[in-house]
Design an enzyme around this catalytic site. Structure first.
Site, PDB file in Angstrom:
ATOM      1  N   ASP A 106       0.767  -1.249   0.000  1.00  0.00           N
ATOM      2  CA  ASP A 106       0.000   0.000   0.000  1.00  0.00           C
ATOM      3  C   ASP A 106       0.797   1.299   0.000  1.00  0.00           C
ATOM      4  O   ASP A 106       0.231   2.340  -0.270  1.00  0.00           O
ATOM      5  CB  ASP A 106      -0.990  -0.002   1.170  1.00  0.00           C
ATOM      6  CG  ASP A 106      -2.289   0.719   0.825  1.00  0.00           C
ATOM      7  OD1 ASP A 106      -2.535   0.955  -0.381  1.00  0.00           O
ATOM      8  OD2 ASP A 106      -3.057   1.060   1.738  1.00  0.00           O
ATOM      9  N   HIS A 375       1.914   4.302   6.397  1.00  0.00           N
ATOM     10  CA  HIS A 375       1.752   4.941   5.084  1.00  0.00           C
ATOM     11  C   HIS A 375       0.531   5.852   5.028  1.00  0.00           C
ATOM     12  O   HIS A 375       0.292   6.495   4.007  1.00  0.00           O
ATOM     13  CB  HIS A 375       1.694   3.884   3.969  1.00  0.00           C
ATOM     14  CG  HIS A 375       0.609   2.881   4.141  1.00  0.00           C
ATOM     15  ND1 HIS A 375       0.777   1.746   4.892  1.00  0.00           N
ATOM     16  CD2 HIS A 375      -0.655   2.831   3.666  1.00  0.00           C
ATOM     17  CE1 HIS A 375      -0.365   1.039   4.872  1.00  0.00           C
ATOM     18  NE2 HIS A 375      -1.233   1.684   4.144  1.00  0.00           N
TER      19      HIS A 375
END
Length: 972
Positions: A106, A375
């Site tokens: 991701d 993230h």
């Protein structure tokens, strides 16, 4: 906490339950933060036993195993290692489990540091997904989604790793069914916030598998598997089942999955496919067993990342600049606190501080710094309330570590030994003495393992002050009016401190004879840039031993910089510009937390500039204020440029070559992105260099695209960026991440701040607004010089900016004017820890893990249930040393370095044993055998052998190596 309640706790509870019901079922788990919260707060003893059993059977598998899945673009390598170590330490201590595969599906783009990191941690394969859409399509078509990645040019094949890029479907199961308009494969539906539904019926639950539709369901799945198989070289297809926020109702998932898998396998002759539940390790084992020869990818990264022509994910390089700055300050304070505490434990075994409490204080900041590397954390791509959580956790951890450091100072210098009364040790960011009979003192700790000379700044209430060191000698200092406050002064003190040591300075009202230099101010008239006469320059210089910076009074802008040693002059102007961006999806591409979508070139942000020059014997500060027009009351932008003069007797090489700039940016208008553009006459051919995670440099040639060229030429600068021509290089060093770009020859621009609003449904649903009305104050150091000179300076300077000294304040009651000689003992050089300038002492800490470093013993102790007992282990010290240079980068600094660890650490005590470990500490390097994937260059052996290890405590550290050790000292 909301996610735990809404779905995450239910993932672990229901998945464990379902895995116990069928031997064929499997599951992979990634982030440890959610798992640890479940383990500590939710899991029953039975569930804990079941987790142990499932791990042993290989049916539950932890992949990556870090605290989070970290971002790859804007994180520092130290923090990536920290969060990975944090998760791995927990897993090894609790289960004896060591992850060997990654699942980096991701993060928005892939850095070349990551494959090296995971190789050093002992991984056998690496898996990524988000790379440029056009590149992925090309690799997919040519069956090049899998390769052996040599992420580091210097470490090359020794730390290479097999890498799998997910195909266009990425990590989520495709949910379209051709035979109905209902979705497929997501039978548990979607999680609801803030509470799970009482009746267990979730929105969007997929069409259940029945006898009537079983065949059509199977056909749909098989068709997708075959489509994917055509993109890979082997007949093994990784089919990820799930997506974000899935498996919170695992029974409905597994019962439908079972029906489908059984049916396909019963009819495998007809379908030409067999299917099985698998972990990541099952998949990579299957591919590895095929024994194919793989292509090698060099050290190029996959940044930036675009998902379609007008969607360049380059905005998040700057989003939430304040959070990015605090995350780095926190990381730096943690680094200082760890080595400070480690030294205290080793040198003061009789000390009065409770070590368990101290460890908890450090752990609170380890957790906060680890978690924000996510993230959707440091990237600035979270909603405002989640950002607040990150900030609160960071501030709480920082307060804990500041308290710990202050209490250590207090304990080492306690009143019993010195008959001194310390009325307080306080750690807020400025110390203000109260009554005049109390002298202020400042304790300054240098967290780097080098001798440093730099300035620290303290707020004082009076101009007439003198600074003394421990021996009562006066110390060079300069006092001047600050930018903002009317009631205080800034006192700049020259400090020279050896590696991992602290010094103590007292600040007293001056008796007039040796007081600090006073900085004097000259204010220049505000200039209207629209009217400035370009012909009529009025130039004046500001000078130190290394540079002459010339300003033009006609515009109040910088004009040129001369590097005095070579007498090379570079034309040099700086201005603030803004990209105006669109927030209305009906009108075209937008900018948001993730994306940068400029619809035109950047526009100058100010039409008038004010100038004030503060000059003194030690420092000159040039203050430029940028106004939207000549009559505006308030400035939106400011630059404070500082040039330091080093007094006789001090080593000023780094300090002299540093042009320090601090910016003040904001509050911005809505849908503006603020940049500082620096224009030079260097013929750079528009080539830019930026770093990957403060670890290695990447070459960034300007690329022209049909669409979105500006945004697709933005890159992350985590710590370093530079432009150069044949002779001269301009280096930028940063203390937080920014987007950077070179949009013209001789130019470099840095995005400093963003304020956005848009109506994209996804952003509205998740409250993902970036309506950030804050003022940000980032700092950038500039170094200008020949390539040879900048080469020797930029690694140490970047770390000196990252790890500025920690300043603590206190007050002394005034009955004893001098601090007794007793205190010198703590800051004399024999206890300093010093490495050569091409090495960096990256970690010196006491992790506190209770695990045995002998793997067989550790596994046995877990089987016997002994792992739960016992206090933290304070005898094991974690040491990491990193070589800062690439092979061939510098004739001297790129050489391997021999280091005697016993002698390096003698100031802490007598070293009894050293064990070399994998990056996160969980493997003995002598027993670690990573898979060797066949390449044309290396068709042979199937496993990597470990590196050479320490003989007689002497290690040779080669370019770019990061070496990790457990060190044990003789008990005192």
């Amino acid at each position: 906490q909301e996610s735990m309640h809404a779905y995450a706790a239910n993932v672990y509870t229901t998945v464990i339950e379902e895995l116990m019901k069928g031997k064929q079922r499997k599951f992979i788990a990634v982030e440890q933060e959610f798992f640890r919260l479940w383990w500590d707060m939710v899991a029953t003893d039975t569930q804990k036993q079941q987790v142990h059993q499932l791990l042993q059977e290989g049916r539950l598998e932890f992949v990556i195993g870090g605290q989070v899945m970290h971002d790859e673009a804007v994180t520092l390598i130290d923090d990536q290692i920290l969060q990975l170590t944090e998760g791995h330490g927990f897993l090894y201590e609790t289960f004896g489990f060591r992850p060997q595969f990654s699942w980096h599906v991701d993060p928005f783009g892939a850095s070349a540091t990551t494959p090296t990191l995971f190789a050093l941690a002992g991984f056998n394969a690496h898996l990524i997904s988000r790379i440029d859409y056009d590149l992925k399509a090309d690799m997919q078509k040519n069956k090049k989604l899998q390769f052996v990645w040599q992420g580091s040019p210097s470490l090359s094949e020794t730390q290479e790793i097999f890498t799998h890029v997910m195909d266009q479907y990425s990590y989520c199961t495709p949910s379209q069914l051709p035979f109905t308009n209902r979705s497929g494969f997501f039978w548990n539906g979607f999680a609801t916030f803030p509470d799970p539904p009482k009746d267990g019926v979730y929105p969007n639950m997929s069409l259940p598998v029945t006898d009537a539709n079983l065949h059509q369901y199977a056909q749909t799945m098989v068709a997708n598997i075959k489509e994917r198989a055509a993109w890979f070289r082997t007949g093994d297809v990784l089919w990820p089942w799930g997506c974000d926020k899935q498996f919170f109702n695992a029974s409905v998932q597994y019962s439908n999955m079972d029906l489908l898998l059984d049916y396909i396998n019963k009819h495998s002759g007809e379908f030409g496919v067999t299917v099985q539940y698998a972990t990541v390790s099952d998949y990579f084992q299957a591919v590895y067993n095929r024994n194919l020869t793989w292509e090698i990818r060099d050290s190029h990264d996959f940044l930036p990342y675009s998902t379609e022509p007008f969607q360049a994910w380059t905005g998040f390089y700057t989003s939430r600049s304040t959070l990015k700055g605090i995350a780095r300050r926190a990381s730096s304070l943690l680094y200082a606190g760890e080595s400070f505490f480690t030294q205290y434990v080793q040198k003061h075994p009789e000390g009065s501080i409770c070590k368990c409490k101290a460890l908890k204080q450090l752990q609170s900041l380890r957790w906060a710094v680890s978690e924000v590397q996510h993230h959707d954390g440091i990237t600035g791509t979270e909603s405002p309330k989640v950002k607040e959580m990150y900030m609160n956790n960071l501030m709480y951890g920082m307060l804990n570590v500041k308290k710990l450091m202050a209490s250590i100072i207090f304990d080492i210098n306690n009143a019993k030994k010195n008959r001194e009364v310390y009325s307080s040790v306080y750690t807020k960011d400025s110390g203000k003495p109260g009554a005049t009979d109390v002298d202020q003192y400042v304790v300054v700790y240098n967290p780097l393992a080098w001798n440093i000379t730099t300035f620290v700044t303290v707020s004082v209430s009076n101009e007439a002050v003198t600074v003394y060191d421990e021996l009562g000698h006066s110390v060079p200092a300069q006092v001047q009016s600050p930018v903002e406050s009317q009631s205080t002064y800034d006192l700049y003190i020259v400090v020279a401190i050896s590696g991992l040591s602290y010094r103590k300075y007292s600040i007293k009202p001056s008796n007039g004879k040796q007081s600090a230099f006073i900085g004097r101010s000259i204010k220049y008239k505000r200039r209207d840039l629209t009217r400035a006469d370009q012909q009529r320059q009025q130039l004046f210089p500001v000078v130190n031993n290394c540079y002459q910076i010339v300003f033009d009074q006609n515009t109040n802008l910088m004009h040129s910089i001369t590097e005095r040693e070579t007498n090379q002059t570079v034309q040099f102007t700086q201005e603030f510009l803004e990209y105006h961006v669109n927030g209305d999806t009906t009108k075209g591409p937008i900018s948001d937390n993730y994306l940068f979508g400029p619809n035109a070139s950047a526009v100058p942000a100010s039409k008038a500039v004010g100038l004030e020059v503060m000059s003194g014997n030690l420092m000159s500060e040039i203050r430029q204020y940028f106004y939207s027009n000549i009559t505006s009351q308030d400035y939106i932008y400011a630059v404070y440029t500082r040039l330091y003069s080093v007094p006789e007797g001090y080593d000023g090489k780094l300090l002299c070559h540093r042009i320090e700039q601090e910016y003040s940016v904001g509050p911005l208008e809505l849908n503006r992105e603020a940049i500082l553009r620096t224009r030079t006459n260097l013929n750079t051919k528009q080539l830019l260099y930026t770093d990957n995670n403060g670890y290695q440099m990447q070459k960034r040639p300007f690329k022209a695209y049909v669409n979105n060229t500006v945004a697709r030429n933005y890159y992350p600068m985590v710590q370093t960026a530079y432009i150069e021509d044949d002779t001269t290089r301009l280096m930028l060093l940063a203390e937080r991440a920014h987007g950077v770009s070179s949009q013209g020859n001789g130019q470099v621009e840095v995005m400093l701040h963003r304020r956005l609003w848009n109506n994209l449904q996804w952003n509205l649903n998740n409250n993902l607004t970036l309506n950030d009305s804050s003022v940000v104050r980032p700092v950038i150091w500039l170094i200008l010089g020949t390539k040879a000179v900048t080469n020797t300076l930029y690694r140490t300077s970047g770390l000196a900016l990252e790890h500025r000294p920690v300043v603590m304040f206190g007050a002394l009651s005034g009955d004893k004017p001098r601090i007794p000689r007793q205190l010198q003992q703590n800051s004399v050089h024999d206890s300093a820890v010093i490495v050569p300038p091409n090495l960096h002492l990256q970690t010196l800490s006491i992790p506190g893990w209770r695990y045995s470093s002998n793997h067989a013993e550790q596994v046995l102790s877990i089987l016997m249930g002994k792992q739960k007992e016992g206090d933290a282990d304070f005898s094991r010290v974690l040491l990491r040393i990193r070589h800062l240079y690439e092979v061939g980068e510098d004739p001297v600094l790129s050489q391997p370095v021999m280091l005697d660890l016993k002698s390096l650490l003698k100031g802490l005590g007598s070293v009894m044993a050293v064990e070399e470990r994998s990056l996160t500490g969980t493997w003995d390097v002598n027993t670690l055998e990573r898979w060797k994937w066949k390449t044309a260059e290396y068709p042979g052996k199937r496993y990597f052998n470990s590196t050479e290890t320490a003989e007689d405590y002497i290690v040779t550290i080669h370019p770019k190596e990061i070496r990790t050790f457990f060190v044990y000292f003789q008990a005192q």
